[in-house]
Enzyme design. Structure first.
Site, PDB file in Angstrom:
ATOM      1  N   ASN A   1     148.667 -13.466  82.818  1.00 52.59           N
ATOM      2  CA  ASN A   1     148.465 -12.020  82.712  1.00 52.59           C
ATOM      3  C   ASN A   1     149.209 -11.214  83.779  1.00 52.59           C
ATOM      4  O   ASN A   1     149.368 -10.002  83.643  1.00 52.59           O
ATOM      5  CB  ASN A   1     146.970 -11.685  82.764  1.00 52.59           C
ATOM      6  CG  ASN A   1     146.360 -11.636  81.366  1.00 52.59           C
ATOM      7  OD1 ASN A   1     147.083 -11.578  80.372  1.00 52.59           O
ATOM      8  ND2 ASN A   1     145.036 -11.660  81.291  1.00 52.59           N
TER       9      ASN A   1
ATOM     10  N   LEU B   1     139.780 -19.456  80.923  1.00 54.35           N
ATOM     11  CA  LEU B   1     141.092 -19.060  80.381  1.00 54.35           C
ATOM     12  C   LEU B   1     142.195 -18.913  81.442  1.00 54.35           C
ATOM     13  O   LEU B   1     143.337 -18.627  81.121  1.00 54.35           O
ATOM     14  CB  LEU B   1     140.952 -17.749  79.592  1.00 54.35           C
ATOM     15  CG  LEU B   1     140.164 -17.879  78.277  1.00 54.35           C
ATOM     16  CD1 LEU B   1     139.931 -16.506  77.651  1.00 54.35           C
ATOM     17  CD2 LEU B   1     140.881 -18.780  77.282  1.00 54.35           C
ATOM     18  N   HIS B   2     141.839 -19.049  82.712  1.00 51.39           N
ATOM     19  CA  HIS B   2     142.850 -19.062  83.770  1.00 51.39           C
ATOM     20  C   HIS B   2     143.795 -17.859  83.722  1.00 51.39           C
ATOM     21  O   HIS B   2     144.996 -17.996  83.992  1.00 51.39           O
ATOM     22  CB  HIS B   2     143.649 -20.367  83.723  1.00 51.39           C
ATOM     23  CG  HIS B   2     142.798 -21.570  83.491  1.00 51.39           C
ATOM     24  ND1 HIS B   2     142.660 -22.150  82.261  1.00 51.39           N
ATOM     25  CD2 HIS B   2     141.969 -22.252  84.315  1.00 51.39           C
ATOM     26  CE1 HIS B   2     141.801 -23.161  82.346  1.00 51.39           C
ATOM     27  NE2 HIS B   2     141.360 -23.233  83.576  1.00 51.39           N
ATOM     28  N   CYS B   3     143.251 -16.682  83.362  1.00 50.57           N
ATOM     29  CA  CYS B   3     144.040 -15.434  83.324  1.00 50.57           C
ATOM     30  C   CYS B   3     145.256 -15.540  82.411  1.00 50.57           C
ATOM     31  O   CYS B   3     146.256 -14.847  82.634  1.00 50.57           O
ATOM     32  CB  CYS B   3     144.514 -15.010  84.718  1.00 50.57           C
ATOM     33  SG  CYS B   3     143.185 -14.698  85.857  1.00 50.57           S
ATOM     34  N   ALA B   4     145.216 -16.423  81.426  1.00 50.62           N
ATOM     35  CA  ALA B   4     146.403 -16.584  80.582  1.00 50.62           C
ATOM     36  C   ALA B   4     146.012 -16.722  79.112  1.00 50.62           C
ATOM     37  O   ALA B   4     146.167 -17.789  78.509  1.00 50.62           O
ATOM     38  CB  ALA B   4     147.209 -17.795  81.049  1.00 50.62           C
TER      39      ALA B   4
END
Lengths: 74, 383
Positions: free
Chosen positions: B98, B338-341
């Site tokens: 992101n 979601l690991h910012c992705a």
């Protein structure tokens, strides 16, 4: 003694420090000092060197692509 | 305790990092680039040494082409917002974090055309797909060097070559590779290299930066922030030279001195040695996880050249529950979700549940990997 010095005035402090790093590698006797008031209104630092090293200093700055404003005798 | 969240923030750091920061606070203390007294000059020197170390690591000739930011996100924002104008097209991949996607989606609302090239479910990108997306108004290609979700490397050198041929600028988000995988601004054909200090470069949080390559016209890359630089103080206009143009305000000097020691540690160990060791750990981890019934490991089928980021799931178990058990029962720190992705998870087919992620560093050991595999095995067996 005082008449034997010149200073390089730079656009930025970082450039002055880069110039110090490059000239020190060549074992030139230099020192970073505050810019003399009569040369610039800025609050930065400049590189003082012995006049006899002028051509060496100019070459180092040119080879390292260090931009500078001017060189003055002090 | 086993720390496997190095892709978020590396821990532990080399001892020299904290030592140098404390030394600065106690013995130097001053602002770099502001005053002419000896402490300020010393602070400036130390800051320059940080640039020099990074320049050595990334093969940059002029250390002043490296500018400091708070983290890789700020560096990416600087480039995207400073460079892209309405009507411009920008090409990126479907594996982005992101830190790239969100600024691009915002710019899209302002009239920038965003082309997202799809990657395979293993996270691979075909450079030909990038080439096919190039149009007359393409100004920039932006790619992560490695996925923060599954550790897959993107073919940056090939894409960089395509960018050069078409006179398009190329920005790489090296959040997951700077410090643990070889990066060379020339060999990899990069114009802009965004990095963060607090991951594999072993610096503290709040450090990062951008390498501004020689093809970049800084007149066309507007600063994100304007303000005091200690230079050209007579003028009310922003300076037009590097690094000052992009470095307004007093920097995080304490953090950047820590970063210097982190980078020196990497240089001393050798980047190839670090990468090789992490790859061996990763291979062992992936092979061990794959043997466990019910465990799905994402990414490439074979362990190939990659970074030490591994994502997996356990059949019929939520990542959040697995992560909690790893922490509470086995003292293993992982990251779940979601690991910012979100784009990357959609690509690999794990949206919206996400995955459990293990990310390793130079400081992890084979013994820790063995214990981790055993812990996952027990959790998978619901023991």
């Amino acid at each position: 003694m005082k008449d034997n010095f010149s200073v390089v005035i730079f656009y930025s402090n970082s450039a002055a420090i880069r110039a110090e790093s490059l000239t020190k590698k060549e074992n030139l006797k230099i020192k970073l000092i505050p810019v003399p008031r009569h040369l610039s209104s800025d609050c930065g630092i400049c590189l003082r060197f012995n006049n006899e090293d002028k051509s060496k200093i100019e070459k180092i700055l040119q080879d390292g692509k260090v931009e500078y404003e001017n060189i003055y005798r002090i | 305790m086993i720390y496997l969240d190095n892709a978020a923030t590396s821990y532990p750091k080399p001892k020299e990092v904290g030592k140098a920061m404390l030394h600065f606070l106690e013995k130097v203390g001053a602002s770099p680039g502001r005053s002419g007294h000896r402490l300020s000059i010393e602070a400036g020197r130390l800051l320059y040494q940080t640039r020099e170390s990074l320049a050595e690591l990334f093969n940059v000739t002029d250390p002043l082409r490296i500018i400091f930011t708070l983290n890789v996100t700020e560096a990416i924002n600087l480039v995207l917002k400073g460079l892209l104008q309405p009507e411009d097209q920008v090409i990126t991949s479907s594996m982005e974090h992101n830190s790239v996607m969100r600024p691009l989606r915002e710019l899209e609302k302002r009239g920038v055309e965003v082309k997202v090239v799809p990657c395979s479910p293993q996270g691979d990108l075909d450079p030909v797909d990038i080439k096919k997306s190039i149009k007359k108004n393409t100004k920039l290609i932006v790619l992560n060097h490695s996925s923060n979700v599954i550790g897959t490397l993107l073919p940056i050198a090939e894409v960089g070559e395509i960018a050069r041929k078409h006179s398009i600028l190329f920005l790489v988000d090296a959040a997951q590779t700077a410090g643990c995988y070889p990066l060379d601004i020339r060999k990899d054909n990069l114009d802009l290299l965004a990095f963060t200090g607090h991951k594999a470069l072993f610096g503290p949080t709040g450090t990062g930066g951008l390498v501004v390559g020689e093809r970049v016209d800084i007149k066309k890359l507007k600063p994100l922030k304007f303000g005091g630089t200690g230079s050209r103080s007579e003028s009310e206009e922003q300076p037009d030279f590097l690094p000052d143009i992009y470095e307004s305000g007093t920097p995080n000097i304490v953090g950047l001195i820590g970063l210097k020691e982190g980078v020196r540690f990497v240089l001393k160990k050798g980047i190839d040695k670090i990468h090789q060791y992490e790859l061996e750990l990763t291979q062992k981890l992936i092979e061990g996880l794959k043997e466990i019934p019910g465990v799905i490991v994402y990414g490439e089928d074979q362990v190939k050249d990659r970074v030490a980021v591994v994502s997996f799931n356990i059949k019929d178990q939520l990542p959040s529950e697995v992560g909690l058990r790893l922490d509470e029962e086995y003292n293993i720190m992982s990251r779940v979700g979601l690991h910012c992705a979100p784009a990357a998870h959609k690509t690999i087919g794990t949206f919206p549940t996400g995955t459990i992620r293990f990310s390793l560093s130079w400081f992890n050991t084979f013994e820790e990997v063995e214990k981790t595999i055993l812990a996952v095995r027990k959790i998978a067996q619901r023991v």
